[in-house]
Design an enzyme around this catalytic site. Structure first.
Site, PDB file in Angstrom:
ATOM      1  N   ASP A  22     -30.795  43.827 -35.797  1.00 15.70           N
ATOM      2  CA  ASP A  22     -31.973  43.034 -36.173  1.00 15.70           C
ATOM      3  C   ASP A  22     -32.761  42.525 -34.954  1.00 15.70           C
ATOM      4  OD1 ASP A  22     -30.931  43.233 -38.830  1.00 15.70           O
ATOM      5  OD2 ASP A  22     -29.724  41.430 -38.487  1.00 15.70           O
ATOM      6  N   GLU A  29     -36.899  43.379 -47.140  1.00 19.39           N
ATOM      7  CA  GLU A  29     -36.517  42.360 -46.155  1.00 19.39           C
ATOM      8  C   GLU A  29     -37.160  42.710 -44.807  1.00 19.39           C
ATOM      9  OE1 GLU A  29     -32.219  42.557 -46.032  1.00 19.39           O
ATOM     10  OE2 GLU A  29     -32.204  44.561 -45.166  1.00 19.39           O
TER      11      GLU A  29
HETATM   12  O1  FUB Z   1     -28.066  41.604 -40.329  1.00 17.81           O
HETATM   13  C1  FUB Z   1     -27.958  41.027 -41.618  1.00 17.81           C
HETATM   14  C2  FUB Z   1     -29.091  41.462 -42.473  1.00 17.81           C
HETATM   15  O2  FUB Z   1     -29.090  42.890 -42.564  1.00 17.81           O
HETATM   16  C3  FUB Z   1     -30.468  41.130 -41.958  1.00 17.81           C
HETATM   17  O3  FUB Z   1     -30.807  39.802 -42.084  1.00 17.81           O
HETATM   18  C4  FUB Z   1     -31.260  42.101 -42.737  1.00 17.81           C
HETATM   19  O4  FUB Z   1     -32.568  42.245 -42.333  1.00 17.81           O
HETATM   20  C5  FUB Z   1     -30.437  43.354 -42.577  1.00 17.81           C
HETATM   21  O5  FUB Z   1     -30.689  43.995 -41.361  1.00 17.81           O
END
Ligand code: FUB
Length: 351
Positions: A43, A250
């Site tokens: 991320d 997301e």
């Molecule tokens: O790394 C945990 C979660 O997985 C992140 O917050 C999301 O965007 C995905 O990458």
């Protein structure tokens, strides 16, 4: 041998390898670099602070928690900050070490997920996600005098925030925080800004869930306004439905190019990084294409950053861990804005 032809061929090869210029193919496969092969980092959020690249990733590790329900297997417990001396592909990468751990966050119980950072008046603000003791994701803040810390963690999450994946866009002294992620990220449980434990994922034909945006207050650790929904329209100008493979899931990010705002995001379950374009940081944004096709591993998460006049996609994949979705490695690839305002699609190289 015709030297002219050979040179021309080399230039064409170089052009396609780094995808510069108007002749970039629709799906380019450019040079890339894993930024920290020594450990698993995911991320990544990158910024140029004080003329230098800083990266704020989440920190994957081989946790004993392997239960995939609600993303529990992403069990991160601390954050590190990285900087690069020089440019993305060749500069020396430095790990500035742990900036804080879950034990330093009074309100957090587990899962330090994706984060971002912003600079205001010489101070550095770090925004991060964790589950609180009730199991709800919240967004927290921490403050430092230097991009690499040390960071002082605020004792409470930012009031009015919820869900995951904060990303901050700064322009003309205004700071916009974007957030929200589906499924384990709990965005589907919010109607407007109200939590509803009984609200489930939208049906395939229902309107897709929208990411949220709000201006930060001048103190940078509270909201100046109620979060509003970010409207993302499909290429025909209609709101996305949950069943559309290009709908938001997301990983919000906003950047500006040639006077227009590019809102990019992960489609989660369909494993793409897409983008939509608009004329205000609040949106609405109209879908414009795929930036990155699927990578190895379930999640895909990115940022778009300019450094010394070149544009970069910083993202992660699970190739180095042999495809283990919760053990991801951050990497960088060149990103190309084409003359018509679109972005050249990058091959994520899923194995
Ligand atoms: O790394 C945990 C979660 O997985 C992140 O917050 C999301 O965007 C995905 O990458």
């Amino acid at each position: 041998m015709n030297m002219k032809l050979t040179l021309c061929g080399a230039l064409v090869f170089l052009g396609s390898a780094v995808s510069f210029g108007a002749e970039a193919p629709d799906t380019a496969k450019p040079a890339e670099r894993y930024l920290w092969p020594e450990d698993y980092m995911a991320d990544p959020a990158a910024h140029v602070f004080q003329g230098k690249i800083y990266i704020y990733p989440s920190h994957d590790w081989d946790s004993p928690v392997t239960d995939k329900a609600e993303g529990n297997h992403y069990d991160m417990r601390d954050y590190h900050v990285f900087s690069i001396d020089g440019d993305f592909l060749t500069g020396k990468v430095t790990d500035h070490g742990q900036i804080f751990s879950i034990d330093d966050v009074p309100w957090a119980a587990r899962q330090l997920w994706a984060a971002d950072a912003a600079e205001k008046d010489g101070k550095y603000y770090f925004y991060f996600t964790a589950r609180d003791r009730e199991g709800l994701f919240r967004i927290g803040a921490a403050v430092a005098e230097h991009p690499a810390g040390p960071f002082e963690v605020m004792p409470q999450p930012i009031a009015g925030t919820y869900s995951i994946d904060p990303a901050v866009y700064a322009e003309n002294g205004e700071y916009y925080i974007y957030f929200g992620g589906l499924s384990g990220g709990q965005l589907q449980n919010y109607r407007g800004n109200t939590y509803d434990p009984n609200a489930g994922m939208p049906g395939k034909n229902d309107p897709a869930a929208a990411p949220r945006v709000a201006k930060l207050a001048p103190d940078m650790v509270s909201l100046a306004e109620e979060p509003r929904e970010v409207v993302i329209l499909d290429a025909d100008g209609k709101p996305f439905t949950e069943g559309d493979r290009h709908r938001y899931y997301e990983a919000s990010w906003l950047h500006k190019y040639n006077g227009r705002y590019y809102f990019s995001y992960s489609t989660g379950s369909t494993h793409l990084i897409c983008y939509a374009v608009g004329d205000s940081p609040y949106g609405p944004f109209t879908y414009a294409g795929e930036i990155l096709t699927p990578v190895t591993g379930w999640t895909t998460h990115h940022c778009v950053v300019e450094h010394n006049g070149s544009w970069w996609l910083v993202c992660h994949d699970s190739k180095p861990s042999g495809g283990q979705s919760r053990l991801r490695s951050m990497k960088v690839l060149p990103l190309t804005h084409l003359p018509d305002g679109t972005i050249a699609t990058i091959d994520g190289g899923k194995q």
